[in-house]
Enzyme design. Structure first.
Site, PDB file in Angstrom:
ATOM      1  N   HIS A 200      35.968  37.474  34.656  1.00 57.02           N
ATOM      2  CA  HIS A 200      36.091  38.944  34.687  1.00 57.02           C
ATOM      3  C   HIS A 200      36.138  39.550  33.286  1.00 57.02           C
ATOM      4  CE1 HIS A 200      36.525  38.890  38.961  1.00 57.02           C
ATOM      5  NE2 HIS A 200      37.688  38.260  38.941  1.00 57.02           N
TER       6      HIS A 200
ATOM      7  N   ASP B  93      33.108  31.800  42.884  1.00 52.25           N
ATOM      8  CA  ASP B  93      34.457  32.346  43.041  1.00 52.25           C
ATOM      9  C   ASP B  93      34.475  33.377  44.169  1.00 52.25           C
ATOM     10  OD1 ASP B  93      37.118  32.546  41.124  1.00 52.25           O
ATOM     11  OD2 ASP B  93      36.718  34.449  42.143  1.00 52.25           O
TER      12      ASP B  93
ATOM     13  N   HIS C 175      35.725  36.260  43.973  1.00 54.41           N
ATOM     14  CA  HIS C 175      35.458  37.561  43.363  1.00 54.41           C
ATOM     15  C   HIS C 175      34.198  37.502  42.513  1.00 54.41           C
ATOM     16  CE1 HIS C 175      39.909  37.266  43.870  1.00 54.41           C
ATOM     17  NE2 HIS C 175      39.753  38.491  44.351  1.00 54.41           N
TER      18      HIS C 175
ATOM     19  N   ASP D 287      39.289  30.151  45.212  1.00 53.37           N
ATOM     20  CA  ASP D 287      39.948  31.195  45.984  1.00 53.37           C
ATOM     21  C   ASP D 287      39.118  31.678  47.170  1.00 53.37           C
ATOM     22  OD1 ASP D 287      38.202  32.147  44.086  1.00 53.37           O
ATOM     23  OD2 ASP D 287      39.517  33.722  43.320  1.00 53.37           O
TER      24      ASP D 287
END
Length: 342
Positions: free
Chosen positions: A158, A193, A195, A282
């Protein structure tokens, strides 16, 4: 498989973040390291300490203005009367194409996308050792090993060239890809991931030498919200070199593996010389973020499928938060990957 990790990565210990406006305990805890180390060892990895690579590999991806901020902001913040124990922004610019603030508060807003990346006195060194683990893994692959694992914590995908966010400060996957470019004419980054890897996308969005591909929960109602949509294809020379595959919430193994095959088609068309896997665990059905529903056997199948690309591969740890199966999920992925490497 070689794996790289330094104990200094545990020192960063963020206390809180805001979720839906409420203060919550920060889930990016040092305990993640113990679970992931256990998982890597069960997969047969040999754990090696990375060497200090200095700022050169990091500065190849991040701006000097930003690196200076990350290194020094904590000390500056502590001089503010009544400031919080950790650096947490309380203002963000609507646009970032104008003047650069001189104040610590203004710079925190400029360089931090959200409240999920608090900076303490240990953050800078932890982030450096995290990224140096990724650089060592890239160098191992360039030296001829078929794959290497970087236990990167804090994570990185990120983080933009000059913005922290989502628990991330230095973009480990991007730095690994840039390091691979020393030998590889083209590098693909495959982000699995939960996200979207918005920072990675941003860093390479206008470049044709690095293909960025991301499978993730649909951001229309999920972090990072403003990036990760299917119509984001790159810009300028990078148009057509970014590929997003947003998945409906709670998508499980079958849907994830089906999307993975679509990702592989794009990667093969790019014909890369090397691959970086931004490995988020995740997407697991029991992860605290609860966005997707991949199972532990599903991670083994994901690893097995990626290995069939038959590319020199750097596996960089991204997300995956505290649950009983965190280490098992890493073991599943790495053994699946290792069992199918040609």
């Amino acid at each position: 498989m070689k794996a790289f990790y330094a104990e200094e990565q545990k020192r960063h210990d963020p206390k809180a973040f805001l979720s839906s406006g409420a203060a919550q305990p920060n889930p990016e805890k040092p305990e993640r390291v113990e679970r992931l180390l256990s998982g890597a060892k069960y997969a047969g990895c040999t754990i090696e300490r990375p060497r200090n690579h200095g700022l050169g590999p990091v500065a190849a991806v991040h701006t000097p203005e930003y690196l200076d901020f990350i290194e020094h902001i904590y000390a500056r913040w502590q001089r503010i009367e009544g400031a919080s124990a950790e650096v947490i922004p309380n203002i963000h610019p609507i646009a970032r194409n104008g003047s650069y603030p001189a104040s610590a508060v203004g710079q925190a807003g400029y360089h931090m996308a959200d409240t999920a990346c608090p900076i303490s006195g240990e953050t800078w060194q932890s982030a450096l050792w995290s990224v140096w683990s990724a650089v060592d893994a890239a160098e191992a692959v360039m030296s001829g090993v078929p794959a290497a694992y970087a236990l990167c914590r804090p994570p990185g995908h990120h983080a933009f060239a000059d913005v922290a966010g989502g628990f991330c400060f230095i973009n480990n996957s991007a730095v690994a890809a840039q390091a691979l470019r020393k030998q590889a004419a083209r590098v693909a980054i495959l982000d699995v991931d939960l996200h979207h890897g918005n920072g990675t996308q941003g860093i390479f969005y206008a470049r044709p030498d690095v293909l960025t591909v991301s499978l993730h929960a649909d951001p229309v109602r999920f972090y990072p919200f403003f990036w990760g949509h299917a119509d984001e294809r790159g810009e300028g020379p990078g148009l057509g070199y970014n590929f997003n595959l947003p998945l409906p919430r709670k998508s499980a193994d079958a849907a994830f593996l089906e999307a993975l095959e679509v990702a592989f088609q794009r990667i093969r068309a790019f014909s890369p010389d090397a691959l970086v896997v931004a490995l988020g665990l995740d997407a697991f059905e029991g992860d605290p973020f609860g966005g997707l529903s991949v199972t532990t056997p599903g991670f083994s199948r994901i690893g097995e499928a990626i290995a069939k690309l038959d590319l020199p591969t750097v596996i960089v740890q991204e997300g995956g938060y505290l649950c009983d199966e965190l280490g098992d999920n890493l073991t599943a992925f790495l053994t699946g990957f290792g069992g199918k490497m040609r």
